[in-house]
Write a protein that holds these residues in place. Structure first.
Motif, mmCIF file in Angstrom:
data_model
loop_
_atom_site.group_PDB
_atom_site.id
_atom_site.type_symbol
_atom_site.label_atom_id
_atom_site.label_comp_id
_atom_site.label_asym_id
_atom_site.label_seq_id
_atom_site.Cartn_x
_atom_site.Cartn_y
_atom_site.Cartn_z
ATOM 1 N N ASN A 1 24.055 37.705 42.651
ATOM 2 C CA ASN A 1 22.883 37.766 41.779
ATOM 3 C C ASN A 1 21.693 38.445 42.460
ATOM 4 O OD1 ASN A 1 24.193 36.530 39.629
ATOM 5 N ND2 ASN A 1 23.579 34.483 40.259
ATOM 6 N N ALA A 2 21.622 38.329 43.764
ATOM 7 C CA ALA A 2 20.516 38.975 44.482
ATOM 8 C C ALA A 2 20.604 40.495 44.395
ATOM 9 C CB ALA A 2 20.515 38.531 45.937
ATOM 10 N N LYS A 3 21.823 40.985 44.256
ATOM 11 C CA LYS A 3 22.037 42.439 44.183
ATOM 12 C C LYS A 3 22.304 42.907 42.757
ATOM 13 C CE LYS A 3 23.903 42.897 48.863
ATOM 14 N NZ LYS A 3 25.056 43.358 49.687
ATOM 15 N N ASN A 4 22.244 41.985 41.790
ATOM 16 C CA ASN A 4 22.540 42.350 40.396
ATOM 17 C C ASN A 4 23.879 43.068 40.282
ATOM 18 O OD1 ASN A 4 20.236 41.228 39.372
ATOM 19 N ND2 ASN A 4 19.532 43.090 38.363
ATOM 20 N N THR A 5 24.873 42.560 40.997
ATOM 21 C CA THR A 5 26.161 43.243 41.065
ATOM 22 C C THR A 5 27.305 42.266 40.819
ATOM 23 O OG1 THR A 5 25.282 44.858 42.636
ATOM 24 C CG2 THR A 5 27.670 44.653 42.524
ATOM 25 N N VAL A 6 28.296 42.738 40.098
ATOM 26 C CA VAL A 6 29.519 41.971 39.889
ATOM 27 C C VAL A 6 30.677 42.777 40.451
ATOM 28 C CG1 VAL A 6 29.855 42.876 37.542
ATOM 29 C CG2 VAL A 6 30.916 40.730 38.188
ATOM 30 N N TYR A 7 31.641 42.078 41.029
ATOM 31 C CA TYR A 7 32.765 42.721 41.709
ATOM 32 C C TYR A 7 34.084 42.307 41.077
ATOM 33 C CZ TYR A 7 29.147 43.147 45.296
ATOM 34 O OH TYR A 7 27.978 43.410 45.970
ATOM 35 N N LEU A 8 35.086 43.147 41.275
ATOM 36 C CA LEU A 8 36.457 42.788 40.893
ATOM 37 C C LEU A 8 37.377 43.204 42.029
ATOM 38 C CD1 LEU A 8 38.153 41.554 38.580
ATOM 39 C CD2 LEU A 8 38.671 43.907 37.877
ATOM 40 N N GLN A 9 37.885 42.208 42.743
ATOM 41 C CA GLN A 9 38.874 42.456 43.787
ATOM 42 C C GLN A 9 40.246 42.450 43.135
ATOM 43 O OE1 GLN A 9 38.520 43.086 47.196
ATOM 44 N NE2 GLN A 9 40.726 43.476 47.091
ATOM 45 N N MET A 10 40.954 43.551 43.270
ATOM 46 C CA MET A 10 42.256 43.695 42.629
ATOM 47 C C MET A 10 43.328 43.858 43.703
ATOM 48 S SD MET A 10 41.269 46.184 39.436
ATOM 49 C CE MET A 10 41.048 47.609 40.484
ATOM 50 N N ARG B 1 46.051 37.696 40.913
ATOM 51 C CA ARG B 1 45.972 39.006 41.562
ATOM 52 C C ARG B 1 44.543 39.535 41.617
ATOM 53 N NH1 ARG B 1 48.248 43.295 39.322
ATOM 54 N NH2 ARG B 1 48.084 42.563 37.164
ATOM 55 N N PHE B 2 43.759 39.260 40.600
ATOM 56 C CA PHE B 2 42.378 39.747 40.523
ATOM 57 C C PHE B 2 41.410 38.592 40.764
ATOM 58 C CE2 PHE B 2 43.014 43.555 37.384
ATOM 59 C CZ PHE B 2 44.021 44.053 38.192
ATOM 60 N N THR B 3 40.287 38.911 41.396
ATOM 61 C CA THR B 3 39.236 37.927 41.620
ATOM 62 C C THR B 3 37.890 38.544 41.274
ATOM 63 O OG1 THR B 3 40.476 36.895 43.432
ATOM 64 C CG2 THR B 3 38.129 36.393 43.281
ATOM 65 N N ILE B 4 37.177 37.899 40.367
ATOM 66 C CA ILE B 4 35.849 38.368 39.987
ATOM 67 C C ILE B 4 34.802 37.554 40.746
ATOM 68 C CG2 ILE B 4 35.701 36.810 37.983
ATOM 69 C CD1 ILE B 4 34.186 39.057 36.504
ATOM 70 N N SER B 5 33.739 38.214 41.146
ATOM 71 C CA SER B 5 32.653 37.528 41.846
ATOM 72 C C SER B 5 31.350 38.232 41.502
ATOM 73 C CB SER B 5 32.892 37.525 43.359
ATOM 74 O OG SER B 5 32.959 38.850 43.859
ATOM 75 N N ARG B 6 30.253 37.605 41.878
ATOM 76 C CA ARG B 6 28.948 38.206 41.587
ATOM 77 C C ARG B 6 27.984 37.914 42.720
ATOM 78 N NH1 ARG B 6 27.303 35.834 36.023
ATOM 79 N NH2 ARG B 6 25.378 37.018 36.362
ATOM 80 N N GLY C 1 49.094 47.893 46.150
ATOM 81 C CA GLY C 1 47.843 48.115 46.861
ATOM 82 C C GLY C 1 46.677 47.332 46.284
ATOM 83 N N SER C 2 45.505 47.562 46.859
ATOM 84 C CA SER C 2 44.295 46.837 46.475
ATOM 85 C C SER C 2 43.126 47.791 46.267
ATOM 86 C CB SER C 2 43.909 45.832 47.569
ATOM 87 O OG SER C 2 44.904 44.861 47.755
ATOM 88 N N LEU C 3 42.229 47.370 45.419
ATOM 89 C CA LEU C 3 40.956 48.063 45.212
ATOM 90 C C LEU C 3 39.888 47.014 44.940
ATOM 91 C CD1 LEU C 3 41.870 51.046 42.827
ATOM 92 C CD2 LEU C 3 41.075 51.241 45.198
ATOM 93 N N ARG C 4 38.656 47.375 45.259
ATOM 94 C CA ARG C 4 37.524 46.516 44.935
ATOM 95 C C ARG C 4 36.529 47.309 44.093
ATOM 96 N NH1 ARG C 4 32.462 44.208 48.384
ATOM 97 N NH2 ARG C 4 32.290 42.138 47.428
ATOM 98 N N LEU C 5 36.326 46.863 42.874
ATOM 99 C CA LEU C 5 35.393 47.523 41.973
ATOM 100 C C LEU C 5 34.027 46.840 42.062
ATOM 101 C CD1 LEU C 5 37.608 47.914 38.777
ATOM 102 C CD2 LEU C 5 37.524 49.354 40.838
ATOM 103 N N SER C 6 32.996 47.633 41.863
ATOM 104 C CA SER C 6 31.624 47.120 41.836
ATOM 105 C C SER C 6 30.951 47.564 40.548
ATOM 106 C CB SER C 6 30.818 47.650 43.024
ATOM 107 O OG SER C 6 31.376 47.239 44.252
ATOM 108 N N CYS C 7 30.041 46.736 40.070
ATOM 109 C CA CYS C 7 29.263 47.076 38.886
ATOM 110 C C CYS C 7 27.840 46.617 39.114
ATOM 111 C CB CYS C 7 29.846 46.402 37.664
ATOM 112 S SG CYS C 7 28.812 46.560 36.186
#
Length: 115
Positions: free
Chosen positions: A73-82, A66-71, A16-22
């Motif tokens: 900057n306008a939202k001050n957020t970093v993501y991790l698509q797993m 398998r994992f992709t990190i992205s950001r 499966g997949s999940l998308r994390l936000s920070c």
């Protein structure tokens, strides 16, 4: 007050997949190389992915492809698509700076991969 807030974890079946936000508040986000870390029970916290201020990325071998990190900057957020999650990805996931003094660690978000 500088604060990190992680979200998006949960229980997912293998494959499966999940998308994390920070989200980072109270600090300048754009200049930091940010990373996603994880800590499984009985193990040390490890850096699994990072992204520089200009968008260059790097991954630990166990998550490459398998994992992709992205950001955003306008939202001050970093993501991790797993994607293609495996039971060994089960851990508490955190984000933080990669270099220099870390920001106070957030509460993390739990990812559990199990059938």
């Amino acid at each position: 007050q500088v604060q990190l807030v992680e979200s998006g974890g949960g229980l997912v079946q293998p494959g499966g997949s999940l998308r994390l936000s920070c989200a980072l508040s109270g600090s300048i986000f754009t200049i930091y190389t940010m990373g996603w870390y994880r800590q499984a029970p009985g193990h040390q916290r490890e850096l699994v992915a990072h992204i520089t201020s200009d968008g260059s990325t790097g991954y630990v071998d166990s998550v490459k492809g398998r994992f992709t990190i992205s950001r955003d900057n306008a939202k001050n957020t970093v993501y991790l698509q797993m994607n293609s999650l495996k039971p060994e990805d089960t851990a508490e996931y955190y984000c933080n700076k990669v270099f220099g003094r870390p920001i106070s660690w957030g509460q993390g978000t739990q990812v559990t991969v199990s059938s």
